[in-house]
Scaffold this active site. Structure first.
Site, PDB file in Angstrom:
ATOM      1  N   TYR A 185     -21.529  -8.378 -17.018  1.00 53.94           N
ATOM      2  CA  TYR A 185     -22.052  -9.604 -17.635  1.00 53.94           C
ATOM      3  C   TYR A 185     -22.709  -9.403 -19.005  1.00 53.94           C
ATOM      4  CZ  TYR A 185     -26.198  -7.925 -15.095  1.00 53.94           C
ATOM      5  OH  TYR A 185     -27.201  -7.151 -14.576  1.00 53.94           O
ATOM      6  N   LYS A 225     -28.618 -18.417 -19.941  1.00 50.89           N
ATOM      7  CA  LYS A 225     -28.566 -17.716 -21.231  1.00 50.89           C
ATOM      8  C   LYS A 225     -28.180 -18.683 -22.340  1.00 50.89           C
ATOM      9  CE  LYS A 225     -26.961 -13.591 -18.836  1.00 50.89           C
ATOM     10  NZ  LYS A 225     -25.899 -12.635 -18.551  1.00 50.89           N
ATOM     11  N   SER A 240     -35.521  -6.674 -18.754  1.00 51.22           N
ATOM     12  CA  SER A 240     -35.456  -7.501 -17.545  1.00 51.22           C
ATOM     13  C   SER A 240     -35.543  -8.962 -17.982  1.00 51.22           C
ATOM     14  CB  SER A 240     -36.573  -7.122 -16.579  1.00 51.22           C
ATOM     15  OG  SER A 240     -37.810  -7.391 -17.192  1.00 51.22           O
ATOM     16  N   LEU A 241     -35.703  -9.867 -17.057  1.00 43.97           N
ATOM     17  CA  LEU A 241     -35.722 -11.289 -17.404  1.00 43.97           C
ATOM     18  C   LEU A 241     -37.008 -11.930 -16.916  1.00 43.97           C
ATOM     19  CD1 LEU A 241     -32.099 -12.306 -16.308  1.00 43.97           C
ATOM     20  CD2 LEU A 241     -32.928 -12.035 -18.647  1.00 43.97           C
ATOM     21  N   GLU A 276     -25.144 -18.244 -15.003  1.00 44.37           N
ATOM     22  CA  GLU A 276     -24.401 -17.270 -14.190  1.00 44.37           C
ATOM     23  C   GLU A 276     -25.170 -17.055 -12.907  1.00 44.37           C
ATOM     24  OE1 GLU A 276     -24.198 -13.696 -16.534  1.00 44.37           O
ATOM     25  OE2 GLU A 276     -23.352 -14.767 -18.234  1.00 44.37           O
ATOM     26  N   ASP A 279       0.849  -1.196   0.000  1.00 43.68           N
ATOM     27  CA  ASP A 279       0.000   0.000   0.000  1.00 43.68           C
ATOM     28  C   ASP A 279       0.885   1.246   0.000  1.00 43.68           C
ATOM     29  OD1 ASP A 279      -2.011  -1.781   0.180  1.00 43.68           O
ATOM     30  OD2 ASP A 279      -2.800  -1.088   2.115  1.00 43.68           O
ATOM     31  N   LYS A 303     -35.346 -18.188  -9.896  1.00 39.31           N
ATOM     32  CA  LYS A 303     -35.351 -17.525  -8.591  1.00 39.31           C
ATOM     33  C   LYS A 303     -35.379 -18.547  -7.461  1.00 39.31           C
ATOM     34  CE  LYS A 303     -35.926 -12.957  -9.282  1.00 39.31           C
ATOM     35  NZ  LYS A 303     -37.032 -12.305  -8.725  1.00 39.31           N
ATOM     36  N   ASP A 345     -27.631  -9.969  -6.596  1.00 38.04           N
ATOM     37  CA  ASP A 345     -28.736  -9.164  -6.080  1.00 38.04           C
ATOM     38  C   ASP A 345     -28.256  -7.736  -5.827  1.00 38.04           C
ATOM     39  OD1 ASP A 345     -31.282  -8.672  -5.382  1.00 38.04           O
ATOM     40  OD2 ASP A 345     -31.221  -9.713  -3.457  1.00 38.04           O
ATOM     41  N   CYS A 389     -28.158   6.898  26.887  1.00 41.14           N
ATOM     42  CA  CYS A 389     -28.013   7.142  28.314  1.00 41.14           C
ATOM     43  C   CYS A 389     -27.219   8.449  28.451  1.00 41.14           C
ATOM     44  CB  CYS A 389     -27.245   5.992  28.964  1.00 41.14           C
ATOM     45  SG  CYS A 389     -26.840   6.322  30.681  1.00 41.14           S
ATOM     46  N   LYS A 436     -27.147 -14.949 -10.311  1.00 41.81           N
ATOM     47  CA  LYS A 436     -27.941 -13.720 -10.411  1.00 41.81           C
ATOM     48  C   LYS A 436     -27.590 -12.862  -9.195  1.00 41.81           C
ATOM     49  CE  LYS A 436     -32.655 -12.188 -11.372  1.00 41.81           C
ATOM     50  NZ  LYS A 436     -32.660 -11.037 -10.487  1.00 41.81           N
ATOM     51  N   CYS A 476     -31.978   4.590  32.274  1.00 44.72           N
ATOM     52  CA  CYS A 476     -31.017   3.593  31.772  1.00 44.72           C
ATOM     53  C   CYS A 476     -31.126   2.297  32.588  1.00 44.72           C
ATOM     54  CB  CYS A 476     -29.602   4.167  31.870  1.00 44.72           C
ATOM     55  SG  CYS A 476     -28.324   2.950  31.501  1.00 44.72           S
ATOM     56  N   GLU A 510       3.863   1.655  -1.307  1.00 46.46           N
ATOM     57  CA  GLU A 510       4.388   1.922  -2.649  1.00 46.46           C
ATOM     58  C   GLU A 510       3.296   2.488  -3.556  1.00 46.46           C
ATOM     59  OE1 GLU A 510       7.849  -1.409  -3.364  1.00 46.46           O
ATOM     60  OE2 GLU A 510       5.842  -2.117  -2.871  1.00 46.46           O
ATOM     61  N   CYS A 521     -27.571   2.117  34.728  1.00 42.60           N
ATOM     62  CA  CYS A 521     -27.166   3.049  35.789  1.00 42.60           C
ATOM     63  C   CYS A 521     -28.335   3.830  36.389  1.00 42.60           C
ATOM     64  CB  CYS A 521     -26.103   4.015  35.279  1.00 42.60           C
ATOM     65  SG  CYS A 521     -26.758   5.245  34.118  1.00 42.60           S
ATOM     66  N   CYS A 555     -21.655   6.007  32.899  1.00 40.48           N
ATOM     67  CA  CYS A 555     -22.537   4.836  33.011  1.00 40.48           C
ATOM     68  C   CYS A 555     -21.694   3.563  32.912  1.00 40.48           C
ATOM     69  CB  CYS A 555     -23.576   4.855  31.893  1.00 40.48           C
ATOM     70  SG  CYS A 555     -24.524   3.331  31.764  1.00 40.48           S
TER      71      CYS A 555
HETATM   72  S1  IVH Z   1     -28.626 -10.562 -17.889  1.00 42.36           S
HETATM   73  C1  IVH Z   1     -31.238  -8.964 -21.219  1.00 42.36           C
HETATM   74  N1  IVH Z   1     -27.095 -11.597 -15.988  1.00 42.36           N
HETATM   75  O1  IVH Z   1     -31.311  -9.481 -12.929  1.00 42.36           O
HETATM   76  C2  IVH Z   1     -30.589  -9.640 -20.078  1.00 42.36           C
HETATM   77  N2  IVH Z   1     -28.856 -10.110 -15.353  1.00 42.36           N
HETATM   78  O2  IVH Z   1     -34.156 -10.026 -13.230  1.00 42.36           O
HETATM   79  C3  IVH Z   1     -30.057  -8.697 -19.099  1.00 42.36           C
HETATM   80  N3  IVH Z   1     -28.953  -9.675 -12.938  1.00 42.36           N
HETATM   81  O3  IVH Z   1     -32.117  -6.567 -14.722  1.00 42.36           O
HETATM   82  C4  IVH Z   1     -29.786  -9.275 -17.811  1.00 42.36           C
HETATM   83  N4  IVH Z   1     -27.233 -10.926 -12.360  1.00 42.36           N
HETATM   84  O4  IVH Z   1     -30.175  -6.454 -13.007  1.00 42.36           O
HETATM   85  C5  IVH Z   1     -28.143 -10.796 -16.272  1.00 42.36           C
HETATM   86  N5  IVH Z   1     -25.648 -12.537 -14.424  1.00 42.36           N
HETATM   87  C6  IVH Z   1     -26.683 -11.741 -14.720  1.00 42.36           C
HETATM   88  C7  IVH Z   1     -27.385 -11.036 -13.713  1.00 42.36           C
HETATM   89  C8  IVH Z   1     -28.476 -10.231 -14.065  1.00 42.36           C
HETATM   90  C9  IVH Z   1     -28.175 -10.109 -11.921  1.00 42.36           C
HETATM   91  C10 IVH Z   1     -30.117  -8.771 -12.763  1.00 42.36           C
HETATM   92  C11 IVH Z   1     -30.175  -7.635 -13.762  1.00 42.36           C
HETATM   93  C12 IVH Z   1     -31.489  -7.790 -14.457  1.00 42.36           C
HETATM   94  C13 IVH Z   1     -32.264  -8.610 -13.487  1.00 42.36           C
HETATM   95  C14 IVH Z   1     -33.375  -9.364 -14.161  1.00 42.36           C
END
Ligand code: IVH
Length: 460
Positions: free
Chosen positions: A224, A288, A83-84, A114, A34, A312, A118, A424, A116, A406, A36, A409, A429
């Protein structure tokens, strides 16, 4: 004015700093101390101070420099952030596989799974290698500009070598569990409302008007996907993940290729248990189609791509009962209410107590002694009450009130204006002294071996 030699020196320093910061933050394998690193950084800061005309927005010194914006500007995506669709069972994954094969007219398909993550999805725009904009997902068509804040995230490169002229990198901003737990402890001590989970904490940290606050929150990023781009030829998700790694993004290492949906299902089941040992939260797996030509052929509905699915996992929650509410003392004199629960098994341990943080938390959820409640583990460790099962109330439940004096005390308890915490008022205390000594001897401070709570009690 800066000579050519100085310009070159600045460029070299930046390159070196980028390299070591990548090894430190992304690879978790630093090659210099660190000390350096700080020395290199200081040289760059000094040169940029002397020659301000050399400062560029993608310089490593500009991670926290961006001005606090008045509000987050709205920006339309060139390509929507979809979204998915969700799956909750193996059979729903098999249905997905059937639709994919029918759509492509093939008998077998390669999939990538992959984790997911959060967190919050993020779109990062790079022009000629420099990060120029970071956008939240917003409604999927229009995102919010949080550039100054994403620049503070050390695993997001500010400059990428050998990058194409235009590229949007998509991924997830998240908060590691350790940082989340430390942040909530800090918030309890300061009398602020805690975040319910890592995702809320990440969202709250990113939507800050002051980038210094974001910088203090230890966020991270997994890449991703790509949004719009020019000048890159990539043929599959597997290739893309490798390319993102080559661009020095952090890519979650737990991806895997499968040649059948039964393999995918095996992977999904494996991670249902293993995911609890990770240092960050996951709420499922993403499946995917690997081949990009096949992805294009399948296309998307208005909302979701037809080539991907989110599996999920059910949230881990159990029901229990609040037996009583007790008050404990923190080292700054804050009185923290906790619920004694009927012991229940939850995610690998027996849980008997959950923190209630402060009176605002209790009022907001309307938690009473005798209530039936659902509990979960925040950041996989801290038991928390998620909901009160009000339909199970008998009328015998008791509303909790903070003691006026408290419990240690006997001096008056005081609530500071604008704070959720009760403290307190007695600086001497015994409870505060005890907590201070325990903290002093703890691993986080002086690390005095053997000096735990019972030794502190004897000493007192
Ligand atoms: S792919 C068109 N890969 O999950 C596909 N999403 O429920 C785009 N997420 O909006 C998403 N890990 O925020 C993808 N390995 C992953 C992910 C991922 C988390 C989230 C992402 C997305 C949401 C959908």
């Amino acid at each position: 004015m800066a000579t050519e030699e100085i310009r070159k020196k600045v460029q070299e320093l930046r390159k070196e700093i980028r390299h070591h910061s990548y090894l430190y933050y992304v690879k978790d394998a630093p090659e210099i101390t660190d000390y350096e690193f700080d020395h290199l950084y200081r040289q760059l800061v000094d040169l940029e101070k002397e020659y301000p005309e050399l400062v560029t927005p993608d310089s490593p010194t500009q991670r926290v420099g961006g001005k606090a914006s008045d509000d987050f500007g709205k920006v339309r995506f060139r390509k929507p952030m979809l979204s998915l669709a969700n799956a909750f069972s193996a059979d729903e994954l098999r249905d997905f596989d059937r639709r994919v094969k029918e759509g492509l007219g093939v008998n077998s398909v390669e999939y990538i799974t992959e984790l997911k993550i959060d967190g919050l999805s993020m779109n990062l725009i790079y022009e000629n290698g420099s990060l120029v904009q970071g956008l939240t997902r917003g409604d999927g068509r229009v995102g919010e500009d949080v550039t100054a804040n994403v620049k503070t995230i050390h695993t997001i490169p500010l400059y990428i070598e050998n990058a194409p002229p235009y590229m949007e990198v998509r991924g997830e901003v998240y908060m590691p569990r350790k940082s989340f737990i430390a942040l909530n402890e800090e918030r309890d001590e300061a009398g602020l409302m805690p975040f319910a989970n890592c995702r809320n904490a990440a969202a709250g940290s990113l939507r800050q008007l002051d980038p210094h606050v974001t910088a203090s929150r230890n966020l991270a990023f997994f890449a991703y996907a790509l949004g719009d781009m020019q000048g890159l030829e990539i043929h599959s998700q597997e290739e893309l993940l490798k390319q993102l790694e080559a661009f020095h993004f952090q890519v979650n290492p737990n991806y895997r290729k499968w040649d059948s949906i039964e393999g995918v299902i095996k992977g999904v089941n494996e991670w249902e248990v293993k995911r609890h040992d990770l240092g960050y939260d996951t709420d499922g797996m993403v499946i995917k189609v690997n081949d990009f030509a096949q992805q294009n052929q399948l296309g998307a509905t208005v909302k979701d791509p037809k080539w991907a699915m989110a599996y999920k996992y059910p949230p881990e929650e159990v029901e229990t009962k609040v037996e009583r509410i007790i008050v404990t003392m923190g080292r700054t004199g804050v009185l923290t209410p906790s619920a004694d629960l009927t012991p229940v098994h939850l995610a690998g341990t027996t849980v008997k107590r959950a923190t209630l943080h402060n009176m605002d938390f209790i009022h907001e959820k309307d938690i009473r002694v005798g209530d039936h409640v659902m509990i979960y583990k925040a950041g996989e460790i801290i038991p928390e009450i998620s909901t009160v099962l009000k339909n199970k109330r008998t009328g015998k439940e008791e509303i909790f009130e903070m003691p006026k004096t408290c419990p240690i005390c006997g001096e008056p308890v005081h609530r500071i204006e604008g704070e959720a915490a009760y403290r307190c008022t007695n600086p001497n205390c015994g409870g505060v002294v005890r907590e201070k000594l325990i903290h002093f001897a703890s691993r986080d401070a002086m690390d005095i071996e053997g000096m735990g709570p019972s030794v502190v009690d004897s000493l007192l």
